[in-house]
Write an enzyme that holds these catalytic residues in place. Structure first.
Site, PDB file in Angstrom:
ATOM      1  N   SER A 182      43.018  39.434  47.502  1.00 44.41           N
ATOM      2  CA  SER A 182      42.830  40.782  46.961  1.00 44.41           C
ATOM      3  C   SER A 182      42.857  41.807  48.094  1.00 44.41           C
ATOM      4  CB  SER A 182      41.539  40.843  46.141  1.00 44.41           C
ATOM      5  OG  SER A 182      41.479  42.030  45.387  1.00 44.41           O
ATOM      6  N   GLU A 304      46.843  38.456  36.594  1.00 44.33           N
ATOM      7  CA  GLU A 304      46.008  39.268  37.492  1.00 44.33           C
ATOM      8  C   GLU A 304      45.247  40.373  36.758  1.00 44.33           C
ATOM      9  OE1 GLU A 304      45.596  38.733  40.687  1.00 44.33           O
ATOM     10  OE2 GLU A 304      47.414  37.873  41.544  1.00 44.33           O
ATOM     11  N   HIS A 400      42.850  37.299  38.203  1.00 42.99           N
ATOM     12  CA  HIS A 400      42.668  37.668  39.606  1.00 42.99           C
ATOM     13  C   HIS A 400      41.485  36.906  40.193  1.00 42.99           C
ATOM     14  CE1 HIS A 400      43.167  40.355  43.024  1.00 42.99           C
ATOM     15  NE2 HIS A 400      41.883  40.651  42.996  1.00 42.99           N
TER      16      HIS A 400
END
Length: 497
Positions: A182, A304, A400
């Protein structure tokens, strides 16, 4: 090797546990407090005698609401942790950069523990960097006594420290892999384009990066104006931040993401800015050869966007009206028909927006980075498709951050990072650790992720865009996001308003 390590700054005494040496709370820079608040990182000062390195340093101040246990926060937070095999010598080095929207996280979280890498013969490093207002808000447009990209300067200093000192812990300074997820992965792609980071690492892994989350000073000011308004400060009063209580500084920041999405749908979270540290967007710097000597693994997850836009809780953008407003504000409204064509096949608006966010935020710019780097050095791309049972039941899918636990081989514990895999059968977890974690281990050791996979993970190039798909049955796809990439590649949002 014992637990006494002699660095250029002084001796450190760590802990030995079950054949693993650990050094915790190692200072890698001067504490950024007092006059150093809002200033770039200053080199660590030497110490006399032996310094104990047996407990974690303070966490950086957190600038987002989180369900995780935070622990002790402090501006004095620039510490790192190192795990090494007991008799490490010239061992490969793996440096982890945590994610958390540039607003939360720390290297002392249990799921960033490096024990299992050390068991595989790797020296593992994780470090803190300043977050949120202290690390990534840009006040230079108001007052040039502030520095930009303070958090980025922390990361550069940490990598420099590792390069110069890791041999004392049994690591090979000429075999360093940096990795992150991330915002941590975005930090990795940034480092590929940072001139001062050149030569500090040899390989890189970027899990679900946001490579485009680097804005101009002018665009960053739009966000900072929102923050100052919430704080009740005029632009001429920005100097007051240097001595303001941290709780007051933090309180206003909690509103910034929501306010930004309302005012500028589709704008990135507050992050790095283009300046002397990051002179170009990552793929632009890479194309000019900024990371020519670096091998890269980069990839994204199949779903995601679900973590950010689930149960009508929207981050960016919030719906088709926001998409239309975003395009109008950026003078690219003529792209709306082709965007509709790409996403109208999904039945529900929420799913359509999840897909838009995934593609615009993570996927397309990752492809740009992979395309550029594959022209300079060996590159591999992946997609993580498997949805653990808990994530599937919650409607998140392969969301995610779902892969972090298996990538780092830390799947047991409390907190959201573990919860994705909690109800997944042990044999499935073992398979993904054997596949993904061991690919990372192989890459750190040899520069090639292959070795434990059941099918070959072929190198990526900008023509075939070969992508390895991690799933219950692994597979390889060529150019799986062709239509998505062609739709978004030339749409520029908030590049400089």
């Amino acid at each position: 090797m014992g637990t006494i390590a002699e660095t250029k700054y002084g001796k450190l005494e760590g802990i030995k546990e079950n054949g693993i040496n650990k050094w915790l709370g190692i200072p890698y820079a001067k504490p950024p407090v007092g006059e150093l608040r809002f200033k770039r990182t200053v080199e660590c000062e030497p110490w006399n005698g032996v310094r104990y390195a047996k407990k974690h340093g303070s966490k950086p101040h957190q600038f987002a609401n989180t369900s995780e246990e935070v622990g002790i926060e402090s501006e004095d937070c620039l510490y790192m942790n190192i795990w090494a095999p007991e008799n490490a010598k010239n061992s490969p080095v793996f440096v982890w950069i945590y994610g958390g929207a540039y607003a939360m996280g720390s290297c002392s979280e249990a799921y960033y523990d490096g024990t299992n890498f050390a068991k595989e013969g790797i020296v593992y490093v994780a470090f803190n960097y300043r977050l949120g207002v202290l690390g990534f808000y840009d006040f230079t447009m108001y007052d040039d006594s502030f520095d930009s990209n303070c958090g980025v300067s922390d990361q550069i200093m940490a990598l420099k420290w590792v390069k110069e000192n890791i041999e004392a812990f049994g690591g090979d300074p000429n075999n360093i892999t940096i990795a992150g997820e991330s915002a941590g992965a975005a930090s990795v792609t940034n480092m590929l384009a940072v001139p001062k980071a050149k030569g500090l690492f040899n390989k890189a892994i970027a899990e679900s990066p946001l490579p485009g989350c680097v804005t101009s000073h002018n665009t960053a000011r739009l966000i900072t104006d929102i923050y100052l308004k919430r704080l009740g400060l005029e632009a001429s009063e920005v100097h007051k931040l240097k001595t303001m209580e941290l709780e007051d500084i933090k309180k206003a920041a909690l509103y910034v993401i929501d306010d930004t999405c309302s005012s500028y749908p589709g704008m990135y979270i507050p992050g790095p800015v283009l300046d002397d540290l990051i002179p170009r967007l990552p793929w632009e710097g890479i194309a000019l050869g900024s990371s020519k000597g670096v091998k890269l693994i980069i990839g994204t997850n199949h779903d995601e966007g679900t973590l950010f836009i689930n149960k009508n809780k929207s981050m960016l953008p919030g719906g088709w009206k926001d998409v239309e407003r975003m395009l109008r504000m950026n003078k690219c409204f003529d792209s709306l028909p082709k965007i509709h064509k790409l996403y109208d096949k999904f039945s529900e608006e929420m799913i359509q927006i999840q897909e838009i966010m995934k593609d615009r935020t993570f996927l397309v710019d990752s492809i740009k980075v992979a395309d550029a780097q594959s022209e300079k050095n060996d590159t591999w791309m992946y997609r993580f498709d498997y949805a653990p049972i808990s994530a599937k039941l919650n409607g998140l899918g392969a969301t995610h951050a779902v892969e972090v636990s298996v990538a780092l081989n830390n799947t047991k514990g409390e907190g959201i990072a573990y919860s994705f895999w909690r109800d997944t059968p042990e044999d499935i977890i073992k398979k993904f650790i054997e596949n993904m974690h061991m690919s990372w281990v192989n890459f750190a050791k040899t520069g090639d992720p292959n070795g434990n996979l059941d099918i070959e993970w072929k190198k990526y190039d900008s023509k075939s865009r070969t992508t390895f798909v991690f799933d219950e049955e692994n597979k390889v796809e060529n150019n799986p996001a062709k239509d998505i990439y062609e739709t978004w590649r030339d749409i520029k949002l908030y590049t400089d308003i």
